[in-house]
Scaffold this active site. Structure first.
Site, PDB file in Angstrom:
ATOM      1  N   ASN A  42       0.803  -1.224   0.000  1.00 11.17           N
ATOM      2  CA  ASN A  42       0.000   0.000   0.000  1.00 11.17           C
ATOM      3  C   ASN A  42       0.835   1.272   0.000  1.00 11.17           C
ATOM      4  OD1 ASN A  42       0.291  -1.420   2.677  1.00 11.17           O
ATOM      5  ND2 ASN A  42      -0.190   0.627   3.416  1.00 11.17           N
ATOM      6  N   HIS A  71     -13.474  -0.409  -0.051  1.00  8.71           N
ATOM      7  CA  HIS A  71     -13.228   1.037  -0.172  1.00  8.71           C
ATOM      8  C   HIS A  71     -11.909   1.388  -0.857  1.00  8.71           C
ATOM      9  CE1 HIS A  71     -10.323   2.124   3.127  1.00  8.71           C
ATOM     10  NE2 HIS A  71     -10.737   0.977   3.642  1.00  8.71           N
ATOM     11  N   CYS A 123      -1.719   5.467   8.254  1.00  5.89           N
ATOM     12  CA  CYS A 123      -1.914   5.029   9.639  1.00  5.89           C
ATOM     13  C   CYS A 123      -0.860   5.596  10.581  1.00  5.89           C
ATOM     14  CB  CYS A 123      -1.874   3.513   9.722  1.00  5.89           C
ATOM     15  SG  CYS A 123      -2.812   2.728   8.441  1.00  5.89           S
TER      16      CYS A 123
HETATM   17  C1  PLP Z   1      -6.475  -0.581   3.403  1.00  5.49           C
HETATM   18  C2  PLP Z   1      -5.736  -1.834   3.631  1.00  5.49           C
HETATM   19  C3  PLP Z   1      -6.110  -2.726   4.643  1.00  5.49           C
HETATM   20  C4  PLP Z   1      -7.262  -2.429   5.593  1.00  5.49           C
HETATM   21  O1  PLP Z   1      -8.477  -2.538   4.931  1.00  5.49           O
HETATM   22  P1  PLP Z   1      -9.838  -2.036   5.643  1.00  5.49           P
HETATM   23  O2  PLP Z   1     -10.906  -2.527   4.717  1.00  5.49           O
HETATM   24  O3  PLP Z   1      -9.735  -0.557   5.699  1.00  5.49           O
HETATM   25  O4  PLP Z   1      -9.904  -2.680   6.973  1.00  5.49           O
HETATM   26  C5  PLP Z   1      -5.391  -3.881   4.784  1.00  5.49           C
HETATM   27  N1  PLP Z   1      -4.351  -4.160   3.986  1.00  5.49           N
HETATM   28  C6  PLP Z   1      -3.956  -3.330   3.007  1.00  5.49           C
HETATM   29  C7  PLP Z   1      -2.808  -3.711   2.145  1.00  5.49           C
HETATM   30  C8  PLP Z   1      -4.630  -2.134   2.802  1.00  5.49           C
HETATM   31  O5  PLP Z   1      -4.218  -1.311   1.841  1.00  5.49           O
END
Ligand code: PLP
Length: 395
Positions: free
Chosen positions: A155, A205, A329
């Site tokens: 991410n 999302h 985060c």
């Molecule tokens: C956004 C994300 C998550 C968390 O997902 P949520 O649906 O917001 O709980 C977990 N892993 C990765 C790689 C992400 O980008």
């Protein structure tokens, strides 16, 4: 006045208007608002049907069987269910789990909790380009290993991992493989008919769906993966995840995944062209370094370090754009990105790292505006800090 240009699609995406239309059909008296578990009347049956249509849509994107999809509140819950669910029923001595230092906190924090519960966890180091060498995984596998959890797309950097190679290795050794695909589903092809993956986490999302809904893929054939639930209650989802199903969220996620399946290749090419232009123009400024593998990376994410400039200062100087430093985060307090640290980045490179992430609604004009804003700010900030070229030379 319009808001800043949104270039933070990896944190979350706006919901696609087609998805909103689908969501709104499952809320009011004239829509399918019923409880999908109420099979005694048409309200409940219509809602149950909407849930199953969405389940088939999500499964179709992954070439999975709809029976293999369990609804959750998002990828965080899916990751928790996968890791805690598997380790809870994995009997001694199979109490070892392998993951990587570059995973999302929704994996790393679960691993810390599992360590407190007596599991052993190995954290793999990436190469400087962010990729995990399959050899590293091979070397870490032990007879006690029950589970390997490695993400598909990072991410922060957008780096794509060789999940097929990981799966080949785990399948051979009879070890389960979990993949966090929150950043890759609907953006890269994923075929669970051929990929030897046992568990896979999804989020709506990050793919133009609403927040608060996701899913865990749990392989049912040739071998059924066994899990202990996190939540007990009304027996929904065959007892794997209790709680009244949020029909509107689920129908919306189904629609978001359907759209992604229809336009994935074309959309990725468009986003890549915009990303390449942004990257090229910013690299031209000089003293700008790409973080992550130059090719093995997703179209929408660009992580760059600006020599001699703290990322927070750069963001403060560019209110015209909405981007992230490190991961969303950790950006509340200054703490260098654990991902860049694991990749062995120098201090200045971690401090100067900015993540630009593009998506479905990004335009050429957005890129032009971002380039102009960043270029002006970089020149201004570097003029104030004459040491930048020295720092850069040293780095
Ligand atoms: C956004 C994300 C998550 C968390 O997902 P949520 O649906 O917001 O709980 C977990 N892993 C990765 C790689 C992400 O980008």
């Amino acid at each position: 006045m319009p808001g800043p240009v949104y270039l933070d699609y990896a944190a979350t995406t706006p919901v696609d208007p087609r998805v909103v239309a689908q969501l709104l059909q499952h809320l009011t008296l004239d829509g399918d608002f019923g409880n999908p578990s109420s099979n005694t009347h048409p309200y409940g049956r219509a809602a149950a049907q909407a849930v199953e249509i969405a389940r088939a849509q999500v499964a179709a994107l992954l070439h999975a069987n709809p029976r293999e999809i369990i609804w959750t509140s998002g990828a965080t819950e899916a990751n928790n269910l996968a890791l805690r669910g598997v380790m809870a029923i994995s009997r001694s001595p199979r109490r070892h789990l392998i993951t990587a230092k570059t995973e999302h906190k929704a994996i790393l924090d679960v691993c810390r909790a599992l360590e407190r519960d007596g599991c052993a966890v190995s954290y793999l180091d990436p190469a400087p380009d962010g990729r995990i060498a399959p050899d590293r995984l091979a070397a870490a596998l032990r007879p006690e290993t029950a589970l390997v959890s490695l993400m598909h797309v990072n991410n922060e950097t957008g780096v794509v991992q060789d999940i097929a190679a990981f799966g080949e290795m785990t399948r051979q050794r009879g070890v389960l493989l979990h993949v966090d695909a929150a950043q890759s589903a609907g953006k890269l092809p994923l075929d669970l008919q051929t990929l030897p993956i046992d568990l896979l986490s999804l989020s709506a999302h990050k793919l133009y769906g609403p927040k608060g809904i996701g899913a865990l893929y749990v392989r049912q054939s040739p071998v059924r993966v066994r899990l202990q639930p996190l939540l007990y209650g009304g027996g929904q989802e065959h007892g794997w995840r209790a709680g009244t199903l949020p029909t509107h969220q689920i129908a919306a996620m189904g629609e978001a995944f359907r759209i992604a399946g229809d336009i994935m290749a074309v959309e990725a090419a468009q986003i890549r062209a915009l990303r390449d232009r942004l990257e090229q123009r910013l690299i031209e400024l000089g003293g700008v370094t790409l973080n992550g593998h130059p090719e093995q990376r997703i179209a929408g994410i660009l992580n760059l370090s600006f020599a001699g400039i703290a990322a927070e200062a750069l963001l403060a100087a560019t209110p015209e754009i909405a981007v992230s430093t490190g991961s969303a985060c950790t950006s509340a307090s200054y703490e260098p990105s654990h991902v860049l640290r694991a990749m062995g980045c120098d201090e200045w490179r971690m401090r100067g790292a900015v993540r630009f992430s593009l998506g479905r609604f990004s335009t050429n004009a957005d890129i032009d505006l971002a380039v102009a804003a960043i270029s002006a700010a970089v020149k201004r900030l570097r003029a104030l800090s004459p040491r930048w070229d020295l720092d850069h030379a040293a780095g």
